[in-house]
Design a protein around this motif. Sequence first.
Motif, mmCIF file in Angstrom:
data_model
loop_
_atom_site.group_PDB
_atom_site.id
_atom_site.type_symbol
_atom_site.label_atom_id
_atom_site.label_comp_id
_atom_site.label_asym_id
_atom_site.label_seq_id
_atom_site.Cartn_x
_atom_site.Cartn_y
_atom_site.Cartn_z
ATOM 1 N N VAL A 127 0.740 -1.135 0.158
ATOM 2 C CA VAL A 127 -0.244 -0.084 -0.103
ATOM 3 C C VAL A 127 0.952 1.219 -0.078
ATOM 4 O O VAL A 127 0.601 2.382 -0.564
ATOM 5 N N VAL A 128 1.991 1.177 0.808
ATOM 6 C CA VAL A 128 2.852 2.263 0.811
ATOM 7 C C VAL A 128 3.348 2.630 -0.709
ATOM 8 O O VAL A 128 3.449 3.650 -1.007
ATOM 9 N N TRP A 143 -9.218 6.337 -4.938
ATOM 10 C CA TRP A 143 -8.233 5.153 -4.299
ATOM 11 C C TRP A 143 -8.096 5.668 -2.608
ATOM 12 O O TRP A 143 -8.186 4.753 -1.895
ATOM 13 N N ARG A 144 -7.610 6.736 -2.413
ATOM 14 C CA ARG A 144 -7.676 6.946 -0.971
ATOM 15 C C ARG A 144 -8.761 6.680 -0.093
ATOM 16 O O ARG A 144 -8.720 6.341 0.981
ATOM 17 N N ALA A 145 -10.000 6.980 -0.596
ATOM 18 C CA ALA A 145 -11.240 6.674 -0.062
ATOM 19 C C ALA A 145 -11.609 5.443 0.214
ATOM 20 O O ALA A 145 -12.588 5.124 0.756
ATOM 21 N N GLU A 146 -10.892 4.427 -0.650
ATOM 22 C CA GLU A 146 -11.372 3.022 -0.688
ATOM 23 C C GLU A 146 -10.982 2.284 0.565
ATOM 24 O O GLU A 146 -11.964 1.324 0.991
ATOM 25 N N LEU A 174 -3.947 6.164 5.114
ATOM 26 C CA LEU A 174 -2.969 6.319 6.048
ATOM 27 C C LEU A 174 -1.432 6.413 5.473
ATOM 28 O O LEU A 174 -0.844 7.177 5.776
ATOM 29 N N ALA A 175 -1.546 5.338 4.123
ATOM 30 C CA ALA A 175 -0.289 5.482 3.504
ATOM 31 C C ALA A 175 0.140 6.586 2.910
ATOM 32 O O ALA A 175 1.199 7.123 2.723
ATOM 33 N N TRP A 176 -1.040 7.249 2.307
ATOM 34 C CA TRP A 176 -0.906 8.462 1.513
ATOM 35 C C TRP A 176 -0.451 9.718 2.557
ATOM 36 O O TRP A 176 0.432 10.514 2.206
#
Length: 333
Positions: A18-19, A45-48, A54-56
Amino acid sequence: MPVDNLSLGRRVDPQPLVVKQAIHWLLRLRNNHGNSRLNRQCEQWRAEHHEHELAWQRVQSLQAELTSNLRAVPGAHVAFNTLENSAQGLGRRQALKLLSGALLVGSAAWLAKDTSAWQQWSADYATITGERRGFQLPDGTRIELNTASAVDLDYTAQQRLIKLKRGEIIVTCGGADEGASFDRPLSVQSRHGVFEPQKARFILRQDSDCTRLSVTSGRVAIHAGGTSTQALAGQSYLIDHHQVRSAPSPDMEVGAWVDGLIVTRNMRLGDFLTEVARYRQGFLTCATEVADLRLSGVFRLEDTDKLLAVLPQTLPVQLRYRTRWWVTLERVV
């Protein structure tokens, strides 16, 4: 946006895959500045999943930290500088590949630093990168922790358990100071097995794929993979989740680090640099054509820059410092 588990009081680290995905999005956005469609896709993608967000946030924090404090993550600092200085001479695909590789190194260093700091804060005994410390436990057992190592104690009325969370440890036990503690067995646990010493001094090094046990005195019972093995003084074993096997003779002196030394015997340069890298911040490597060069000697760990400066005196190599934190050894031309 999904609720971050950190807000619920539980620390969660994003998975490495994910990172990497977050880094990929950062690179795409950086190289397609102002692309609204790509921005929407990244937001989707961030909202999925909360782990994506968190990775973002971790990667975004890394970028901000690089700007405000370049020493925090030297690998990524070099990546950005190199890209900015060299972009005119690189095609888009080459530039993206350069930044991607270097940023992955920088992100790994930053995430490792974050995890290390967390473990140091939460562990009963711990050391940071480059630090070596000794501790006397309440029962008289002596432990020495190598660089970036951490242990927890689980002492009860029934047992004395030392849990090796990461890194490398020397344990000396069974002396007269232990007194009444002899009626409670002492055990040391790594992720690969449990070790029960009998008036012994031994070294445990926990790597990702196995744990190495080296016994310098006494004996240690190894319990792993459903079997038990007795290790005697002078013996070394490699233990993983499947088997316990005799370790080949090492090309460096095991445990010399407690005296602040690396002592090598015909060791590959590539392997030597991997070992030295454990004691310093940043990125240390060598060109492929010099990785198989061999060296023997005694090297002091208190200043790894001085240690590296010795190598060109004995090998046909030269040091290339992109920064103090990014060092490559190359063949002399």
